[in-house]
Design an enzyme around this catalytic site. Structure first.
Site, PDB file in Angstrom:
ATOM      1  N   HIS A 160       0.766  -1.216  -0.030  1.00 22.94           N
ATOM      2  CA  HIS A 160       0.049   0.041  -0.004  1.00 22.94           C
ATOM      3  C   HIS A 160       1.019   1.411   0.140  1.00 22.94           C
ATOM      4  O   HIS A 160       0.261   2.368  -0.056  1.00 22.94           O
ATOM      5  CB  HIS A 160      -0.746   0.123   1.333  1.00 22.94           C
ATOM      6  CG  HIS A 160      -2.180  -1.078   1.126  1.00 22.94           C
ATOM      7  ND1 HIS A 160      -2.816  -1.298   0.162  1.00 22.94           N
ATOM      8  CD2 HIS A 160      -2.237  -2.080   2.073  1.00 22.94           C
ATOM      9  CE1 HIS A 160      -3.422  -2.228   0.286  1.00 22.94           C
ATOM     10  NE2 HIS A 160      -3.389  -2.818   1.691  1.00 22.94           N
ATOM     11  N   ASP A 196      -2.426 -10.566  -2.024  1.00 22.86           N
ATOM     12  CA  ASP A 196      -3.030 -10.032  -0.995  1.00 22.86           C
ATOM     13  C   ASP A 196      -4.418  -9.671  -0.703  1.00 22.86           C
ATOM     14  O   ASP A 196      -4.993  -9.626  -2.140  1.00 22.86           O
ATOM     15  CB  ASP A 196      -2.347  -8.929  -0.530  1.00 22.86           C
ATOM     16  CG  ASP A 196      -2.702  -8.348   0.911  1.00 22.86           C
ATOM     17  OD1 ASP A 196      -1.960  -8.558   1.803  1.00 22.86           O
ATOM     18  OD2 ASP A 196      -3.839  -7.754   1.162  1.00 22.86           O
ATOM     19  N   HIS A 198      -6.416  -7.288  -0.142  1.00 25.76           N
ATOM     20  CA  HIS A 198      -6.494  -5.904  -0.646  1.00 25.76           C
ATOM     21  C   HIS A 198      -5.741  -5.353  -1.941  1.00 25.76           C
ATOM     22  O   HIS A 198      -4.609  -5.979  -1.981  1.00 25.76           O
ATOM     23  CB  HIS A 198      -5.947  -4.777   0.567  1.00 25.76           C
ATOM     24  CG  HIS A 198      -6.486  -5.320   1.902  1.00 25.76           C
ATOM     25  ND1 HIS A 198      -5.956  -6.130   2.747  1.00 25.76           N
ATOM     26  CD2 HIS A 198      -7.873  -4.739   2.540  1.00 25.76           C
ATOM     27  CE1 HIS A 198      -6.724  -6.180   3.813  1.00 25.76           C
ATOM     28  NE2 HIS A 198      -7.810  -5.604   3.767  1.00 25.76           N
TER      29      HIS A 198
END
Ligand code: Q9C
Ligand code: ZN
Length: 343
Positions: A160, A196, A198
């Site tokens: 992220h 992942d 996300h």
């Protein structure tokens, strides 16, 4: 398979994150890496070594210098200005505001972040730095040709984090640092496969305008899930990067039966791209028991996931991302690696 791990990850130990209107204990905690360490050791997947220090250069190849300097110094500034407690940002840039970097601490915290779930602590820089070194060491090993696969047991996670921003428990984008190092050491085309739960928005942002690094992410539909504002299927990259970003949003409740088809399509795209090396952003928060996620992969499915990735036949670096069902995280991650090496 060579495994890279630094105990310095323990220096990132945030107290609380904002969740559901409350400050709750951080899901991203040191026990995560400890249990993965124990399981990969028990599974006999390969020698585990402390990464060599390759310096800040591999980090600065993907992150903005101003941002790296900010991460290095922000704790000291906070300690002096505020006190000895975790840093959380509290304001961000709204549409029609300016992306102008203020000089104040709170202004810079907002400028370089996008959520209130990612505390900075006294040891954040050192922990993130050590994780980045593990990823860089794994990539260097693959580039040398001495091994076909490696695992960077990184914590905090990375996918992220973008060029100049942190969030989603991530500060330095370990997978992007590895992919760039592979490029710098001779691989003409590199693919990043993000499994992942996300969307890997940081990785997407870093390589958005580049055609030499293909970014592919399978994740929960951002219409329902974090990070909400990126990860949609129509995000394909720009300029030379147009067509070199593939997002595969999947519905809440996705189980292995539907996941495997999407993974197969992702691997087809990686093969068509002509990747010479593969970096896998390995989150195990797709597990049915994950406390913050809503997919339904079971522990044996992670063996299948690893085996399917192994079918690509590419030099592969696995980089640890999310996964918050701590008791199951070790075996789920070890299963991916075991499935990959074919045992
Ligand atoms: N209700 C990674 O898996 N939001 N990051 C959590 C829970 C942030 C996850 C909110 C999730 C970030 C690397
Ligand atoms: Zn995740």
């Amino acid at each position: 398979m060579r495994i890279f791990y630094s105990e310095d990850h323990r220096l990132q130990h945030g107290r609380a994150e904002l969740n559901d209107g409350k400050l709750v204990p951080c899901f991203e905690k040191p026990e995560r890496a400890e249990i993965v360490y124990r399981q990969v050791a028990a599974a006999g997947l390969g020698p585990i070594q402390t990464p060599q220090d390759l310096g800040e250069e591999p980090i600065r190849r993907v992150h903005d210098g101003v941002y790296v300097d900010f991460l290095k110094t922000v704790w000291g500034r906070w300690l002096e200005e505020r006190g000895d407690y975790d840093i959380l940002p509290l304001n961000w840039i709204a549409p029609n505001m300016r992306r102008r970097r203020p000089s104040s601490l709170d202004g810079q915290l907002g400028y370089h972040s996008y959520d209130a779930g990612t505390p900075i602590t006294a040891g954040t820089w050192r922990a993130a730095y050590a994780g980045a070194q593990s990823a860089a060491n794994g990539a260097a090993l693959l580039a040398s040709g001495a091994e076909r696969s490696a695992f960077a047991l990184c914590r905090p996670p990375g996918h992220h984090a973008g060029t100049d921003f942190y969030g989603g428990y991530c500060f330095l984008n370990n997978a992007a640092i590895a992919a760039q190092l592979l490029r710098d050491r001779g691989a003409a085309r590199v693919a990043v496969l993000d499994v992942d739960y996300h969307h890997g928005n940081g990785t997407q942002e870093i390589f958005w305008k580049r055609g030499d690094v293909l970014t592919v992410s399978l994740h929960a539909d951002p219409d329902d899930e974090y990070p909400y504002f990126s990860g949609y299927a129509d995000e394909v990259g720009e300029g030379p990067g147009e067509g070199a970003n593939l997002n595969m949003p999947l519905p809440i409740g996705t189980d292995w039966a539907s996941y495997t088809g999407a993974l197969s399509a992702a691997l087809d795209r990686i093969a068509a791209f002509g990747a010479e090396a593969l970096v896998v952003s390995l989150g195990a928060d797709t597990f049915v028991g994950d406390p913050i996620s809503r997919f339904k992969l079971q522990t044996p499915d992670f063996l299948r996931l690893g085996a399917q990735i192994g079918g690509a036949g590419l030099p592969t670096l696995f980089v640890l991302e999310g996964g918050y069902a701590v008791d199951a995280l070790g075996v789920n991650v070890a299963n991916v690696l075991t499935g990959f090496v074919g045992r």
